[in-house]
Structure formats: structure tokens, C-alpha cells
Design a protein around this motif. Structure first.
Motif, mmCIF file in Angstrom:
data_model
loop_
_atom_site.group_PDB
_atom_site.id
_atom_site.type_symbol
_atom_site.label_atom_id
_atom_site.label_comp_id
_atom_site.label_asym_id
_atom_site.label_seq_id
_atom_site.Cartn_x
_atom_site.Cartn_y
_atom_site.Cartn_z
ATOM 1 N N ALA A 6 53.528 53.121 50.672
ATOM 2 C CA ALA A 6 54.609 52.211 50.282
ATOM 3 C C ALA A 6 54.265 51.623 48.920
ATOM 4 O O ALA A 6 53.226 50.987 48.764
ATOM 5 N N VAL A 58 61.129 48.567 58.460
ATOM 6 C CA VAL A 58 61.957 49.700 58.049
ATOM 7 C C VAL A 58 62.283 50.460 59.338
ATOM 8 O O VAL A 58 61.399 51.081 59.931
ATOM 9 N N GLU A 113 59.545 53.980 62.761
ATOM 10 C CA GLU A 113 59.638 52.579 62.355
ATOM 11 C C GLU A 113 58.364 52.203 61.603
ATOM 12 O O GLU A 113 57.265 52.588 62.009
ATOM 13 N N THR A 147 65.589 55.562 58.639
ATOM 14 C CA THR A 147 66.104 55.002 57.386
ATOM 15 C C THR A 147 66.006 56.009 56.248
ATOM 16 O O THR A 147 66.898 56.089 55.410
ATOM 17 N N ILE A 199 64.107 52.471 48.778
ATOM 18 C CA ILE A 199 65.088 51.661 49.503
ATOM 19 C C ILE A 199 64.881 50.192 49.144
ATOM 20 O O ILE A 199 63.819 49.822 48.645
ATOM 21 N N SER A 206 62.407 46.482 45.828
ATOM 22 C CA SER A 206 62.543 47.826 46.397
ATOM 23 C C SER A 206 61.174 48.359 46.815
ATOM 24 O O SER A 206 60.139 47.878 46.359
ATOM 25 N N ASN A 232 62.016 59.055 59.420
ATOM 26 C CA ASN A 232 60.784 58.258 59.462
ATOM 27 C C ASN A 232 60.643 57.499 60.773
ATOM 28 O O ASN A 232 61.645 57.121 61.382
ATOM 29 N N PRO A 234 63.143 45.469 53.017
ATOM 30 C CA PRO A 234 63.770 44.808 54.168
ATOM 31 C C PRO A 234 63.313 43.353 54.255
ATOM 32 O O PRO A 234 62.123 43.064 54.104
#
Length: 128
Positions: A100, A80, A43, A84, A72, A55, A41, A75
Motif C-alpha cells: 500500500a 478496503v 478485505e 474493491t 483508490i 489516495s 482483493n 477509505p
């Protein structure tokens, strides 16, 4: 009494969660090399992540074709880092969209954000 009747709805509107800024997702294709099976991916930056989020599931799609994704931890700084997660990568020029889905510790979806960009040009695109 009239002041209370007028002030109460204003107070509710100001305190209601719907009045909060929505979560956003941003990324760039600059420097990204496509046409790889396990695509790292770029950033990504998440802003206005809701309280209680633990998450985030990030997925990539080209139109209705899903290209993979991964769940994941959220953050703490909203960033991210590139690499990642891995998905199938963009290859041909077109509009690709990252999604997301932010979830609570119980798995409840709290909010979602989308960002579509033309690959490889990097211009933003309207959601398809």
C-alpha cells in the motif's frame, strides 16, 4: 538552564513525525478463491494512515513478479472491502505480498506498508 537543555531534545523527539506509529497493512487469504484472471482483493485493513493522505495504490506481487494493482481513495475507516480492486490472482502455493502506497492530493508518497502471506495457508511471511 540545564533543565531547558535536557527538556528541549525530549520535546523534539516527542513531537517529531518519525516518532508516530508507522502505517500497517493487514489481510487474510481465508475464504479467497485463487486461480482467477480478475482476482478480487481480500478485505484489507490500513492502520495509522498519515494526515493529508487522499489516495492509496494497492499492488500484489509474488517475489519480483508484479500481478497488478489499482489506485483508490483512502477509505475513511481504513478498511478496503474485498472486491474493491482486481489483479491477477494467486494460483500456485507461495508467498504473495500486498503493498500500500499512500499519497497526498499532489501525488507525493507519504508512506507505504507491506504484508506478505503464504497462499493458501495464510501464515505471515518475512518480507522477501
Amino acid at each position: 538552564m540545564r533543565a531547558v537543555v535536557v527538556a528541549f531534545p525530549l520535546l523534539l523527539a516527542a513531537c517529531h513525525p518519525a516518532s508516530a506509529d508507522p502505517m500497517t497493512l493487514d489481510f487474510s487469504w481465508r475464504g479467497v478463491r485463487g486461480c482467477v484472471t480478475l482476482f478480487p482483493n481480500p478485505e484489507m485493513r490500513l492502520r495509522n494512515i498519515p494526515a493529508g493522505a487522499t489516495s492509496v495504490t494497492l499492488t500484489l506481487a509474488e517475489g519480483t513478479r508484479e500481478m497488478g494493482g489499482q489506485n483508490i481513495p483512502v477509505p475513511s475507516n481504513g478498511v478496503v472491502p474485498s472486491g474493491t480492486i482486481r489483479t491477477f490472482g494467486p494460483c500456485k502455493p507461495g508467498v504473495y505480498e500486498w503493498t500500500a502506497l499512500v499519497k497526498s492530493s499532489t501525488g507525493q508518497v507519504l508512506t507505504e506498508a507491506h504484508q506478505a502471506r503464504f497462499y493458501p495457508a495464510d501464515e505471515t511471511a518475512a518480507k522477501q
